[in-house]
Enzyme design. Structure first.
Site, PDB file in Angstrom:
ATOM      1  N   ARG A  25       0.824  -1.226   0.000  1.00 39.66           N
ATOM      2  CA  ARG A  25       0.000   0.000   0.000  1.00 39.66           C
ATOM      3  C   ARG A  25       0.851   1.267   0.000  1.00 39.66           C
ATOM      4  NH1 ARG A  25      -5.626  -0.829   2.008  1.00 39.66           N
ATOM      5  NH2 ARG A  25      -6.196  -2.689   0.856  1.00 39.66           N
ATOM      6  N   ARG A  29      -3.383   6.575   1.208  1.00 38.55           N
ATOM      7  CA  ARG A  29      -3.935   7.779   1.842  1.00 38.55           C
ATOM      8  C   ARG A  29      -3.002   8.483   2.818  1.00 38.55           C
ATOM      9  NH1 ARG A  29      -9.152   4.564   3.460  1.00 38.55           N
ATOM     10  NH2 ARG A  29      -7.510   3.009   3.318  1.00 38.55           N
ATOM     11  N   ARG A  38      -6.399  11.358  -5.863  1.00 34.68           N
ATOM     12  CA  ARG A  38      -7.660  10.643  -5.658  1.00 34.68           C
ATOM     13  C   ARG A  38      -8.834  11.619  -5.747  1.00 34.68           C
ATOM     14  NH1 ARG A  38     -11.100   9.321  -1.615  1.00 34.68           N
ATOM     15  NH2 ARG A  38     -11.675   7.144  -1.208  1.00 34.68           N
ATOM     16  N   ASP A  75      -6.971  -2.865  -7.394  1.00 36.56           N
ATOM     17  CA  ASP A  75      -7.503  -3.505  -6.197  1.00 36.56           C
ATOM     18  C   ASP A  75      -7.867  -4.952  -6.510  1.00 36.56           C
ATOM     19  OD1 ASP A  75      -8.462  -2.550  -3.339  1.00 36.56           O
ATOM     20  OD2 ASP A  75      -9.856  -4.077  -4.048  1.00 36.56           O
ATOM     21  N   TYR A 152     -15.084 -11.985  -0.115  1.00 36.13           N
ATOM     22  CA  TYR A 152     -15.789 -10.727  -0.393  1.00 36.13           C
ATOM     23  C   TYR A 152     -16.983 -10.958  -1.308  1.00 36.13           C
ATOM     24  CZ  TYR A 152     -11.915  -8.190   1.774  1.00 36.13           C
ATOM     25  OH  TYR A 152     -10.989  -7.717   2.680  1.00 36.13           O
TER      26      TYR A 152
HETATM   27  O1  CP3 Z   1      -0.127  -2.175  -2.368  1.00 38.60           O
HETATM   28  C1  CP3 Z   1      -0.487  -1.265  -3.156  1.00 38.60           C
HETATM   29  O2  CP3 Z   1      -0.199  -0.062  -2.960  1.00 38.60           O
HETATM   30  C2  CP3 Z   1      -1.197  -1.640  -4.429  1.00 38.60           C
HETATM   31  C3  CP3 Z   1      -2.577  -1.339  -4.474  1.00 38.60           C
HETATM   32  C4  CP3 Z   1      -3.509  -2.173  -3.632  1.00 38.60           C
HETATM   33  C5  CP3 Z   1      -4.710  -1.659  -3.080  1.00 38.60           C
HETATM   34  N1  CP3 Z   1      -5.400  -2.682  -2.533  1.00 38.60           N
HETATM   35  C6  CP3 Z   1      -5.122  -0.250  -3.108  1.00 38.60           C
HETATM   36  C7  CP3 Z   1      -6.183   0.210  -2.205  1.00 38.60           C
HETATM   37  C8  CP3 Z   1      -3.470  -3.526  -3.331  1.00 38.60           C
HETATM   38  C9  CP3 Z   1      -2.372  -4.554  -3.599  1.00 38.60           C
HETATM   39  C10 CP3 Z   1      -4.672  -3.843  -2.651  1.00 38.60           C
HETATM   40  C11 CP3 Z   1      -5.004  -5.202  -2.211  1.00 38.60           C
HETATM   41  C12 CP3 Z   1      -6.231  -5.432  -1.464  1.00 38.60           C
HETATM   42  N2  CP3 Z   1      -7.435  -4.805  -1.592  1.00 38.60           N
HETATM   43  C13 CP3 Z   1      -6.370  -6.452  -0.505  1.00 38.60           C
HETATM   44  C14 CP3 Z   1      -5.309  -7.465  -0.146  1.00 38.60           C
HETATM   45  C15 CP3 Z   1      -4.218  -6.923   0.685  1.00 38.60           C
HETATM   46  C16 CP3 Z   1      -4.629  -6.536   2.073  1.00 38.60           C
HETATM   47  O3  CP3 Z   1      -4.528  -5.331   2.376  1.00 38.60           O
HETATM   48  O4  CP3 Z   1      -4.998  -7.426   2.842  1.00 38.60           O
HETATM   49  C17 CP3 Z   1      -7.678  -6.390  -0.014  1.00 38.60           C
HETATM   50  C18 CP3 Z   1      -8.275  -7.280   1.043  1.00 38.60           C
HETATM   51  C19 CP3 Z   1      -8.342  -5.351  -0.734  1.00 38.60           C
HETATM   52  C20 CP3 Z   1      -9.757  -4.949  -0.621  1.00 38.60           C
HETATM   53  C21 CP3 Z   1      -9.898  -3.547  -0.170  1.00 38.60           C
HETATM   54  N3  CP3 Z   1      -9.555  -2.442  -0.912  1.00 38.60           N
HETATM   55  C22 CP3 Z   1     -10.395  -3.111   1.072  1.00 38.60           C
HETATM   56  C23 CP3 Z   1     -10.853  -4.020   2.182  1.00 38.60           C
HETATM   57  C24 CP3 Z   1     -10.349  -1.722   1.056  1.00 38.60           C
HETATM   58  C25 CP3 Z   1     -10.879  -0.787   2.099  1.00 38.60           C
HETATM   59  C26 CP3 Z   1     -10.033  -0.729   3.286  1.00 38.60           C
HETATM   60  C27 CP3 Z   1      -9.248   0.523   3.268  1.00 38.60           C
HETATM   61  O5  CP3 Z   1      -8.014   0.454   3.501  1.00 38.60           O
HETATM   62  O6  CP3 Z   1      -9.869   1.573   3.082  1.00 38.60           O
HETATM   63  C28 CP3 Z   1      -9.765  -1.332  -0.173  1.00 38.60           C
HETATM   64  C29 CP3 Z   1      -9.491   0.065  -0.614  1.00 38.60           C
HETATM   65  C30 CP3 Z   1      -8.124   0.371  -1.101  1.00 38.60           C
HETATM   66  N4  CP3 Z   1      -7.366  -0.428  -1.908  1.00 38.60           N
HETATM   67  C31 CP3 Z   1      -7.412   1.577  -0.849  1.00 38.60           C
HETATM   68  C32 CP3 Z   1      -6.200   1.482  -1.543  1.00 38.60           C
HETATM   69  C33 CP3 Z   1      -5.120   2.524  -1.639  1.00 38.60           C
HETATM   70  C34 CP3 Z   1      -7.933   2.740  -0.057  1.00 38.60           C
HETATM   71  C35 CP3 Z   1      -8.943   3.418  -0.930  1.00 38.60           C
HETATM   72  C36 CP3 Z   1      -9.033   4.890  -0.791  1.00 38.60           C
HETATM   73  O7  CP3 Z   1      -8.207   5.618  -1.369  1.00 38.60           O
HETATM   74  O8  CP3 Z   1      -9.985   5.311  -0.137  1.00 38.60           O
END
Ligand code: CP3
Length: 345
Positions: A25, A29, A38, A75, A152
């Protein structure tokens, strides 16, 4: 052929005096420049599907910190969407999807061959990144593992214990397995297309592997990872694969051998010394500093970082966090972590 890129050298099994580093990540944010892009995109999903802006946020942490790898900004839930699930994000809560609880829900999903229609912008992001990244930075593509993605799709949201998915597994095993098979097939095509667009490494995120116990771990975490790996290695034999069976505990042992992946990513519940002895013996490991240090910083961050580097210094290692960095992290602590890892250099 000798590899120049530090990440690829580690994945090929080479020990390095200073481990290469990136961060789960890393585009997110906690960075003001991410929040600005964003806002420009409107919302998170629009950002994922806007190739120019997704490229921009992928590059932001590379410019700011000089990480050794960039991870495609996307994602894991884009695959369910490409398979026909409704997907949206509720601010402050997380993802929501249409649910799969009965055969009729499954029957409405799209064929694997149709996923590219939705996912083409993602491949385009990979192509842009392959052109724009500095020559010493490795481009990592990724997808969710079938089990984690299924949790999910079944529940329609994140669930603390993945109970709805476990319930479907028990109550309607054929439907559960058909869903897993569909996701597995889609994941192979998705990752293959990312590789063809220029991804040099792919990572499979099984964030909820830890809730699979005993035989279910073998069937629903290990076997799908092996199937995806075998298919990708057949098509793209030289592309390394990182597996992340998060919270797998003792089941981390032998995971690389059993699946054919090139590197296991360790969560921060795993002791680095134990990992050196039981997991790194099979090849490269990645990890595993607790993300909270990116919030708290200070001497504790430095000490922990040094300990991990030291414990894993006898074999191939890619330094990373044990899970994604959180939005409340202080960007200065990321720099402190990097400086600590590279202090001997
Ligand atoms: O690592 C990276 O920077 C690459 C991008 C990436 C994102 N999500 C961006 C993201 C990757 C590899 C993921 C994987 C992901 N997404 C997983 C597996 C890894 C982990 O963290 O366990 C899962 C379970 C998801 C599903 C997901 N996406 C959730 C549950 C959420 C909401 C939780 C949160 O942190 O807000 C997301 C949103 C998400 N994916 C964000 C980002 C940068 C935040 C979104 C935003 O900008 O509001």
């Amino acid at each position: 052929m000798t590899q120049q890129k530090t990440i690829l050298r580690a994945l090929a099994g080479e020990r390095q005096d200073v481990p290469p580093i990136w961060m789960m990540r890393q585009a997110g944010r906690y960075l003001p420049e991410y929040r600005a892009t964003r806002a420009q995109a409107g919302d998170f999903l629009s950002l994922c599907y806007n190739s120019e802006l997704a490229t921009e946020v992928t590059l932001q942490p590379i410019r700011r910190y000089g990480f050794d790898a960039a991870i495609l900004f996307a994602d894991i839930l884009l695959v369910p969407q490409a398979l026909g699930a409704d997907l949206w994000f509720v601010t402050g809560e997380g993802p929501r999807l249409s649910t799969i609880t009965a055969q009729r829900d499954f029957d409405q999903l799209r064929d694997v061959a149709d996923i590219h229609e939705t996912l083409n912008p993602i491949y385009n992001t990979v192509r842009l990144l392959a052109n724009e990244l500095p020559s010493d930075v490795t481009l990592i593509g990724f997808a969710g593992a079938p089990w984690t993605v299924a949790t999910y799709m079944i529940a329609g949201r994140g669930t603390p214990d993945q109970e709805p998915a476990h319930a479907l597994m028990q109550e309607n095993t054929p439907l559960f397995e058909a869903l897993l098979a569909r996701i597995t097939a889609a994941t192979i095509e998705y990752l293959s297309a990312q590789i063809e667009a220029g991804a040099e490494v792919v990572k499979i995120f099984d964030s909820w592997a830890g809730s699979l116990k005993g035989e279910t771990f073998e069937k629903y975490a290990l076997a799908p990872a092996r199937e995806i790996t075998a298919a990708l290695k057949l098509r793209h034999p030289h592309i390394p694969i990182i597996g992340f069976p998060r919270e797998a505990g003792e089941k981390y042992i032998g995971f690389a051998r059993a699946t054919g992946i090139d590197c296991v990513a360790l969560d921060n519940s795993v002791d680095a010394k134990w990992a050196a002895e039981h997991i790194q013996v099979d090849g490269c490991v990645q990890g595993n500093l607790a993300s909270r240090h990116m919030v708290t910083g200070g001497e504790e961050l430095v000490t922990e970082t040094r300990q991990i580097v030291q414990a894993l210094s006898n074999g191939p290692h890619i330094f990373n966090l044990g899970h994604g960095i959180t939005p409340d992290a202080n960007p200065d602590n990321v720099q402190l972590m990097i400086d600590t890892v590279r202090e001997g250099a």
